[in-house]
Design a protein around this motif. Structure first.
Motif, PDB file in Angstrom:
ATOM      1  N   ARG A 261       0.775  -1.225  -0.028  1.00 46.40           N
ATOM      2  CA  ARG A 261       0.136   0.066   0.085  1.00 46.40           C
ATOM      3  C   ARG A 261       0.909   1.219   0.100  1.00 46.40           C
ATOM      4  O   ARG A 261       1.621   1.452   1.028  1.00 46.40           O
ATOM      5  N   PHE A 262       0.971   1.985  -1.162  1.00 48.04           N
ATOM      6  CA  PHE A 262       1.720   2.909  -1.242  1.00 48.04           C
ATOM      7  C   PHE A 262       1.295   3.978  -2.483  1.00 48.04           C
ATOM      8  O   PHE A 262       0.374   3.632  -3.246  1.00 48.04           O
ATOM      9  N   GLY A 263       1.983   5.178  -2.393  1.00 46.21           N
ATOM     10  CA  GLY A 263       1.580   6.151  -3.443  1.00 46.21           C
ATOM     11  C   GLY A 263       2.722   5.804  -4.524  1.00 46.21           C
ATOM     12  O   GLY A 263       3.671   5.483  -4.376  1.00 46.21           O
ATOM     13  N   LEU A 264       1.764   6.127  -5.778  1.00 48.11           N
ATOM     14  CA  LEU A 264       2.783   5.825  -7.162  1.00 48.11           C
ATOM     15  C   LEU A 264       2.378   6.956  -8.103  1.00 48.11           C
ATOM     16  O   LEU A 264       1.168   7.412  -8.112  1.00 48.11           O
ATOM     17  N   THR A 265       3.306   7.342  -8.454  1.00 47.80           N
ATOM     18  CA  THR A 265       3.375   8.628  -9.432  1.00 47.80           C
ATOM     19  C   THR A 265       3.765   8.140 -10.962  1.00 47.80           C
ATOM     20  O   THR A 265       4.729   7.362 -11.037  1.00 47.80           O
ATOM     21  N   VAL A 266       2.990   8.045 -11.796  1.00 42.86           N
ATOM     22  CA  VAL A 266       3.169   7.778 -13.163  1.00 42.86           C
ATOM     23  C   VAL A 266       3.311   8.883 -14.200  1.00 42.86           C
ATOM     24  O   VAL A 266       2.553   9.908 -14.119  1.00 42.86           O
ATOM     25  N   ASN A 267       4.404   8.922 -15.086  1.00 42.59           N
ATOM     26  CA  ASN A 267       4.517   9.790 -16.057  1.00 42.59           C
ATOM     27  C   ASN A 267       3.896   9.150 -17.431  1.00 42.59           C
ATOM     28  O   ASN A 267       4.658   8.206 -17.951  1.00 42.59           O
ATOM     29  N   TRP A 268       2.711   9.620 -17.853  1.00 37.15           N
ATOM     30  CA  TRP A 268       2.014   8.883 -19.004  1.00 37.15           C
ATOM     31  C   TRP A 268       2.836   9.550 -20.322  1.00 37.15           C
ATOM     32  O   TRP A 268       2.472   9.119 -21.405  1.00 37.15           O
ATOM     33  N   ALA A 269       3.616  10.539 -20.287  1.00 32.21           N
ATOM     34  CA  ALA A 269       4.129  11.370 -21.580  1.00 32.21           C
ATOM     35  C   ALA A 269       5.593  10.920 -21.810  1.00 32.21           C
ATOM     36  O   ALA A 269       6.525  11.960 -22.068  1.00 32.21           O
ATOM     37  N   GLN A 270       5.812   9.553 -21.932  1.00 29.82           N
ATOM     38  CA  GLN A 270       7.166   9.236 -22.375  1.00 29.82           C
ATOM     39  C   GLN A 270       8.278   9.911 -21.527  1.00 29.82           C
ATOM     40  O   GLN A 270       9.434   9.842 -21.947  1.00 29.82           O
ATOM     41  N   GLY A 271       8.229  10.119 -20.240  1.00 29.23           N
ATOM     42  CA  GLY A 271       9.082  10.551 -19.333  1.00 29.23           C
ATOM     43  C   GLY A 271       9.465  12.245 -19.521  1.00 29.23           C
ATOM     44  O   GLY A 271      10.327  12.575 -18.933  1.00 29.23           O
ATOM     45  N   ARG A 272       8.637  12.911 -20.409  1.00 33.35           N
ATOM     46  CA  ARG A 272       8.726  14.173 -20.450  1.00 33.35           C
ATOM     47  C   ARG A 272       8.487  15.016 -18.854  1.00 33.35           C
ATOM     48  O   ARG A 272       7.723  14.657 -18.196  1.00 33.35           O
ATOM     49  N   PRO A 273       9.613  16.056 -18.781  1.00 43.48           N
ATOM     50  CA  PRO A 273       9.226  16.687 -17.415  1.00 43.48           C
ATOM     51  C   PRO A 273       8.107  17.435 -17.540  1.00 43.48           C
ATOM     52  O   PRO A 273       7.478  17.760 -18.558  1.00 43.48           O
ATOM     53  N   ALA A 274       7.579  17.956 -16.375  1.00 43.46           N
ATOM     54  CA  ALA A 274       6.169  18.563 -16.358  1.00 43.46           C
ATOM     55  C   ALA A 274       6.370  20.186 -17.169  1.00 43.46           C
ATOM     56  O   ALA A 274       5.418  20.568 -17.827  1.00 43.46           O
ATOM     57  N   GLU A 275       7.384  20.678 -17.047  1.00 36.02           N
ATOM     58  CA  GLU A 275       7.777  21.994 -17.898  1.00 36.02           C
ATOM     59  C   GLU A 275       7.679  21.826 -19.377  1.00 36.02           C
ATOM     60  O   GLU A 275       7.115  22.816 -19.958  1.00 36.02           O
ATOM     61  N   THR A 276       8.355  20.752 -19.891  1.00 38.73           N
ATOM     62  CA  THR A 276       8.293  20.352 -21.069  1.00 38.73           C
ATOM     63  C   THR A 276       6.897  20.182 -21.650  1.00 38.73           C
ATOM     64  O   THR A 276       6.398  20.781 -22.651  1.00 38.73           O
ATOM     65  N   ALA A 277       6.159  19.324 -20.928  1.00 38.72           N
ATOM     66  CA  ALA A 277       4.834  19.120 -21.399  1.00 38.72           C
ATOM     67  C   ALA A 277       3.839  20.319 -21.124  1.00 38.72           C
ATOM     68  O   ALA A 277       3.094  20.619 -22.081  1.00 38.72           O
ATOM     69  N   LYS A 278       4.066  21.283 -20.373  1.00 44.83           N
ATOM     70  CA  LYS A 278       3.431  22.302 -20.199  1.00 44.83           C
ATOM     71  C   LYS A 278       3.521  23.344 -21.365  1.00 44.83           C
ATOM     72  O   LYS A 278       2.859  23.860 -21.919  1.00 44.83           O
ATOM     73  N   ALA A 279       4.791  23.347 -21.962  1.00 47.03           N
ATOM     74  CA  ALA A 279       5.360  24.090 -23.045  1.00 47.03           C
ATOM     75  C   ALA A 279       4.642  23.582 -24.328  1.00 47.03           C
ATOM     76  O   ALA A 279       3.939  24.424 -25.105  1.00 47.03           O
ATOM     77  N   GLU A 280       4.390  22.363 -24.352  1.00 47.66           N
ATOM     78  CA  GLU A 280       3.847  21.705 -25.400  1.00 47.66           C
ATOM     79  C   GLU A 280       2.081  21.991 -25.616  1.00 47.66           C
ATOM     80  O   GLU A 280       1.466  22.119 -26.475  1.00 47.66           O
ATOM     81  N   LEU A 281       1.526  21.972 -24.362  1.00 51.32           N
ATOM     82  CA  LEU A 281       0.316  22.470 -24.305  1.00 51.32           C
ATOM     83  C   LEU A 281       0.145  23.757 -24.529  1.00 51.32           C
ATOM     84  O   LEU A 281      -1.093  24.251 -25.107  1.00 51.32           O
ATOM     85  N   GLU A 282       0.741  24.665 -23.999  1.00 48.93           N
ATOM     86  CA  GLU A 282       0.819  26.087 -24.527  1.00 48.93           C
ATOM     87  C   GLU A 282       0.799  26.097 -26.109  1.00 48.93           C
ATOM     88  O   GLU A 282       0.047  27.080 -26.608  1.00 48.93           O
ATOM     89  N   ALA A 283       1.911  25.386 -26.590  1.00 46.91           N
ATOM     90  CA  ALA A 283       1.799  25.551 -28.160  1.00 46.91           C
ATOM     91  C   ALA A 283       0.430  25.049 -28.853  1.00 46.91           C
ATOM     92  O   ALA A 283       0.086  25.762 -29.787  1.00 46.91           O
ATOM     93  N   ALA A 284      -0.099  23.919 -28.205  1.00 44.40           N
ATOM     94  CA  ALA A 284      -1.133  23.481 -28.866  1.00 44.40           C
ATOM     95  C   ALA A 284      -2.628  24.463 -28.745  1.00 44.40           C
ATOM     96  O   ALA A 284      -3.153  24.782 -29.498  1.00 44.40           O
TER      97      ALA A 284
END
Length: 412
Positions: A261-284
């Motif tokens: 029983r534990f917390g699990l963090t999953v990166n569904w975006a091929q390991g992208r850092p959050a800032e990189t993903a956020k920049a791609e969302l802004e571009a979209a």
């Protein structure tokens, strides 16, 4: 199968799995004068070989470098380098090829018989044992072992007693295994057996009903230095796939200590850092202002899962990119790259069951697999504190340790 009595050394192998069969054959082939008896407690030898690789038998992994191969053993990575140098994956492939079983290599490195049928491997091992003169006794388990003047007296489950010059324990690594209990009784330190290679139970609306969706991502245990990258698979009970299985293997003891029983963090975006993903969302948002956010992921998340992540970020299904605030973009980027779940239990990897734990490697000569505590006693396979990640590594450990032990019992 039966073998005629031989005048040479009497060798007893306890455990009719991969390691036991391989050791028995190696011993009998190295010195045909040895009288080798193979004991299997159940009526079905090689049962785990039969179900390995979903019934196809993942014989080994295509890796010729012993050091590289050894890195795939969470327990035993240092100790396996020498044994793999003496008998590694290329030797395994050659051993089976010489006995009529060709192996093929899949893109991920796993090696299977070209027949895609574990019965091919079982037939090969049974045939090799029979030709070598190994006497196989099924429904015949080892219950106790007593040293006697440089030899051993073995007590079987039936009460029968057998004498042997050399004994190999290859009874597997499950909790309460007769082999580990015998080892402990003879003075060996035994690491407690706990599950390895298991999947995670996760009940969460973001993945409910998405069984079969696969993503190349990263999974990390919250608050621990445990992380694994690779394919993640959503199942009807939670999460599986190579990344989860690797995580369970490397974290076997820690996760057992947490009661699964534990917390699990999953990166569904091929390991992208959050800032990189956020920049791609802004571009979209700039490129497709009128498009619905939920219809297509700019960061490579499968569409069905992306819809759930959008909902998880608190964004309505009717929202367009132009309507998203910077805060909504930030939250959505975190859903894609740092999605938090609660794990509430585990399941086995299909029917395969691997444990970590077993006889301490410090008490075994890894060049021969002979006990440092009880001369003439040997160990092979999962009864040792060795376990590998998924991909053919556990069977390779069985072949390697079994081959070494078998030859050492014959030639020492």
């Amino acid at each position: 199968m039966a073998a005629t009595a031989k005048p040479g050394r009497r060798v007893l192998v306890a455990g009719g799995g991969a390691a036991g069969f391989f050791a028995a054959v190696a011993c009998a082939e190295a010195d045909p004068s040895c009288a080798v008896t193979l004991l299997e407690a159940t009526a079905h030898p090689l049962a785990k070989v039969r179900i390995s690789g979903g019934g196809r038998c993942n014989v080994t992994h295509d890796c010729a470098d012993p050091r590289e191969m050894a890195r795939s053993y969470p327990r035993g990575s240092r100790e396996m380098i020498g044994p793999l140098t003496r008998f590694g994956a290329p030797d395994t492939a050659l051993w089976f090829r010489d006995r009529g079983v060709e192996l093929k290599t899949e893109p991920d490195g796993r090696m299977f018989p070209v027949t895609d049928d574990s019965e091919t491997v079982i037939g090969c091992l049974m045939g090799a044992a029979q030709r070598a003169g190994v006497a196989l006794r099924t429904a015949c388990g080892l219950r106790a072992l007593d040293p006697m003047g440089g030899r051993f007296v073995a007590t079987l489950a039936s009460g029968e007693r057998l004498e042997a010059d050399r004994v190999l324990i290859a009874t597997g690594g499950t909790r309460g295994s007769a082999g580990t209990e015998i080892a402990r009784a003879l003075g060996h330190a035994v690491e407690a057996a706990v599950p390895s290679l298991f999947t995670f139970h996760v009940a969460d609306p973001r993945i409910a009903g998405l069984s079969g969706v696969a993503v190349d991502g990263v999974a990390s245990v919250a608050g621990r230095k445990l992380s694994a990258a690779g394919p993640l698979l959503i199942t009807h009970w939670g999460l599986s796939g190579p990344a989860i299985l690797r995580l369970s293997a490397w974290g076997a003891r820690e996760l057992h200590g947490l009661g699964y029983r534990f917390g699990l963090t999953v990166n569904w975006a091929q390991g992208r850092p959050a800032e990189t993903a956020k920049a791609e969302l802004e571009a979209a948002r700039l490129a497709h202002p009128k498009r619905l956010v939920s219809t297509q992921s700019p960061v490579g998340v499968p569409s069905r899962l992306w819809e759930r992540l959008v909902t998880g970020a608190g964004i309505p299904a009717s929202a367009t990119w132009s309507g998203l605030s910077n805060e909504s973009l930030r939250v959505l980027s975190l859903q894609a790259t740092s999605c938090e779940f609660q794990v509430s239990g585990k399941s086995m990897n299909k029917e395969e069951f691997v444990t970590c734990g077993g006889v301490s490697l410090a008490e075994v000569d890894m060049s021969t697999m002979e006990s440092r505590v009880a001369p003439g006693l040997y160990f092979a396979g999962e009864v040792l504190d060795i376990d590998g990640i998924t991909g053919g590594y556990n069977l390779q450990a069985a072949w390697t340790t079994g081959w070494q032990a078998g030859r050492a019992m014959a030639l020492s």
